[in-house]
Motif scaffolding. Structure first.
Motif, mmCIF file in Angstrom:
data_model
loop_
_atom_site.group_PDB
_atom_site.id
_atom_site.type_symbol
_atom_site.label_atom_id
_atom_site.label_comp_id
_atom_site.label_asym_id
_atom_site.label_seq_id
_atom_site.Cartn_x
_atom_site.Cartn_y
_atom_site.Cartn_z
ATOM 1 N N LEU A 26 0.831 -1.212 0.000
ATOM 2 C CA LEU A 26 0.000 0.000 0.000
ATOM 3 C C LEU A 26 0.862 1.257 0.000
ATOM 4 N N GLU A 27 2.029 1.199 0.647
ATOM 5 C CA GLU A 27 2.941 2.349 0.649
ATOM 6 C C GLU A 27 3.416 2.658 -0.776
ATOM 7 N N TYR A 28 3.671 1.620 -1.555
ATOM 8 C CA TYR A 28 4.027 1.852 -2.956
ATOM 9 C C TYR A 28 2.880 2.531 -3.706
ATOM 10 N N LEU A 29 1.644 2.175 -3.373
ATOM 11 C CA LEU A 29 0.489 2.785 -4.035
ATOM 12 C C LEU A 29 0.297 4.243 -3.638
ATOM 13 N N THR A 30 0.825 4.640 -2.476
ATOM 14 C CA THR A 30 0.685 6.043 -2.072
ATOM 15 C C THR A 30 1.485 6.972 -2.983
ATOM 16 N N GLN A 31 2.351 6.397 -3.797
ATOM 17 C CA GLN A 31 3.099 7.227 -4.752
ATOM 18 C C GLN A 31 2.170 7.878 -5.776
ATOM 19 N N PHE A 32 0.961 7.351 -5.876
ATOM 20 C CA PHE A 32 -0.008 7.905 -6.826
ATOM 21 C C PHE A 32 -0.910 8.955 -6.180
ATOM 22 N N THR A 33 -0.640 9.280 -4.908
ATOM 23 C CA THR A 33 -1.390 10.334 -4.226
ATOM 24 C C THR A 33 -0.529 11.600 -4.242
ATOM 25 N N PRO A 34 -1.122 12.751 -4.002
ATOM 26 C CA PRO A 34 -0.325 13.987 -3.982
ATOM 27 C C PRO A 34 0.799 13.908 -2.948
#
Length: 175
Positions: A26-34
């Motif tokens: 999920l931390e890797y997916l946070t790269q797609f958030t501002p």
């Protein structure tokens, strides 16, 4: 459900590994958030640590949180800005999130409300403010304008995800 004592066996190690892996993915997916310029984002990945703490117990949550801090540095998900930054931006906030299970869920009409998420996110934000003050010499108004938006968004995202996931996981995860 939550254990009162800390016991390492194959089952608990497997669950801890699953929660740590979930947090990292999920931390890797946070790269797609501002993103904020020097780090800081809507870290909905923290919900994995919160779920671990409430489902397994705060000691398990703390261990998984600290393992995840190490993994963040090894995998390049965290940036070293000095010892104070490591302590107040990574170790302390993740430890605080990991022990959220200390704060009991509040039952309202058969629905369990995780008020602990709000409390630990306030404490996490204070830790980031301390890091901004000591490690980066940022004045309080600038520090607040930098840290509040993504920490409030993280709190809201984690609260919603927790409310969706916890009742389902509570039925299947037995420690």
């Amino acid at each position: 459900m939550k254990k009162s004592k800390f016991e390492i066996n194959t089952k608990t190690m497997a669950y801890m590994a699953i929660f740590a892996a979930l947090q990292i993915v999920l931390e890797y997916l946070t790269q797609f958030t501002p993103q904020m310029p020097r780090g800081g984002n809507v870290a909905f990945s923290l919900v994995a640590l919160m779920l671990c703490s409430y489902l397994m117990g705060p000691i398990y949550g703390l261990v998984v949180s600290l393992v995840c801090v190490g993994l963040h540095f090894v995998l390049g998900l965290a940036t070293f800005y000095g010892a104070l930054s490591v302590i107040f931006d990574y170790l302390l906030p993740m430890a605080i999130v990991g022990v959220v299970g200390i704060i009991p869920l509040v039952k309202v009409n058969k629905v369990e409300i995780p008020i602990g998420i709000i409390i630990v996110m306030v404490l996490k934000t204070i830790s980031h403010l301390i890091a901004g003050w000591y490690a980066f010499a940022t004045p309080l108004p600038a520090n607040l304008s930098y840290n509040l938006p993504y920490n409030i968004a993280t709190m809201v995202a984690c609260f919603i995800l927790f409310m969706i996931l916890y009742p389902r996981l509570k039925r299947v995860i037995r420690i």
